[in-house]
Design an enzyme around this catalytic site. Structure first.
Site, PDB file in Angstrom:
ATOM      1  CG  ASN A  89      -1.529   1.321   1.519  1.00  0.00           C
ATOM      2  OD1 ASN A  89      -2.384   1.799   0.777  1.00  0.00           O
ATOM      3  ND2 ASN A  89      -1.069   1.959   2.595  1.00  0.00           N
ATOM      4  CE1 TYR A 155      -0.082   8.472  -6.234  1.00  0.00           C
ATOM      5  CE2 TYR A 155      -1.848   9.139  -7.726  1.00  0.00           C
ATOM      6  CZ  TYR A 155      -1.426   8.498  -6.566  1.00  0.00           C
ATOM      7  OH  TYR A 155      -2.345   7.872  -5.773  1.00  0.00           O
ATOM      8  CB  ALA A 157       3.426   7.192 -15.353  1.00  0.00           C
ATOM      9  CE  LYS A 159      -0.266   4.952  -6.477  1.00  0.00           C
ATOM     10  NZ  LYS A 159       0.042   3.957  -5.419  1.00  0.00           N
ATOM     11  CB  ILE A 188      -9.053   8.244   0.168  1.00  0.00           C
ATOM     12  CG1 ILE A 188      -9.570   7.291  -0.928  1.00  0.00           C
ATOM     13  CG2 ILE A 188      -9.335   7.698   1.561  1.00  0.00           C
ATOM     14  CD1 ILE A 188     -11.049   7.023  -0.889  1.00  0.00           C
TER      15      ILE A 188
END
Length: 266
Positions: A89, A155, A157, A159, A188
């Site tokens: 995570n 970021y 790319a 993910k 979130i």
């Protein structure tokens, strides 16, 4: 713990567990009967483990460094005899810069943590899971990996790479009963998105947070934790190589000037 603990006796690793989605997920895994190794680069990981209780063991870890990931897996073997769940995570956002503003070093660091880290999780977790008859590896991706508009270039790319990684990982672990899936959160409220929330609230626009999705709100870490629990549990025994989107419906449509019933949206 629920009446029927969904992870009873399972051993799990959760990275990025000092706060936000990681901490919420580790707390829920423990409540559902798992022993949890919680890890983070932050010293706050010790307090997080203490808050979760005796089922949690804290380790400082750079989730983008292979030696640290390997150490987490060795600890699972030494302390608990094996590993059933790895929730990769940990991640960084890098803010919201233009692609013209991000340096080579920015790209390298974001990809190291967000993409290479989950790859190392799969590499080191799978051999420990296989003798136990299988397991579940979950990686945090993002709606930013689905299409533009939800994060900076590096970021997004990284993910998108995670979404591809879990598909490849699922295929390359064929026959092992090790499932590899991703979760794609929308907006979130966590430490990573704190700057977005603070900026909106400072402008008096807190009520606009999440307004682009049909639920018209941002999400909570616990809502992602429940998705991770599903993927970790036997209830998801036939879910593999999948990117589960948890975004309030944001990615169900391209952005447009939406009309509310009885009035025109701004």
């Amino acid at each position: 713990m629920s009446a029927v603990a969904r992870l009873a006796g399972k051993v799990a690793i959760v990275t990025g567990a000092a706060s936000g989605i990681g901490r919420a997920t580790a707390t829920l895994f423990a409540a559902e009967g798992a022993f949890v190794i919680v890890s983070d680069v932050s010293e706050a990981i010790d307090a997080a483990a203490a808050a979760i209780g005796p089922a949690a063991v804290a380790m400082r870890c750079d989730a983008g460094r292979e030696a640290d990931v390997a150490a987490l897996v060795r600890t699972a073997a030494a302390r608990f005899g094996g590993l059933d769940i790895f929730f990769a995570n940990a991640g960084v956002s890098g803010g919201l810069p233009s692609i013209l503003e991000q340096s080579e070093a920015d790209w390298a660091e974001i990809l190291r943590i967000n993409l290479i880290g989950p790859a190392m999780a799969i590499k080191h977790a799978a051999p420990l899971m296989r003798p136990r008859g299988g397991g579940s590896i979950i990686c945090t991706a993002s709606v930013a990996g689905l299409r533009s508009g939800a994060g900076g270039a590096a970021y997004s790319a990284s993910k998108a790479g995670v979404i591809s990684l879990v598909k490849t990982g699922a295929q390359q672990l064929s026959g092992s009963n090790i499932r590899v899936n991703a979760i794609c959160p929308g907006l979130i409220e966590t430490g990573m998105t704190e700057f977005v929330y603070e900026r909106a609230r400072a402008k008096g626009q807190g009520d606009r947070l999440g307004h682009l999705n049909p639920l018209r709100r941002g999400g909570e870490p616990e809502e992602i934790a429940r998705a991770a629990l599903f993927l970790a549990s036997d209830e998801a025994s036939y879910v593999n190589g999948h990117a589960l989107v948890v975004d309030g419906g944001l990615s169900s449509s391209h952005p447009f000037n939406r009309q509310d019933y009885g009035r025109t949206a701004i």
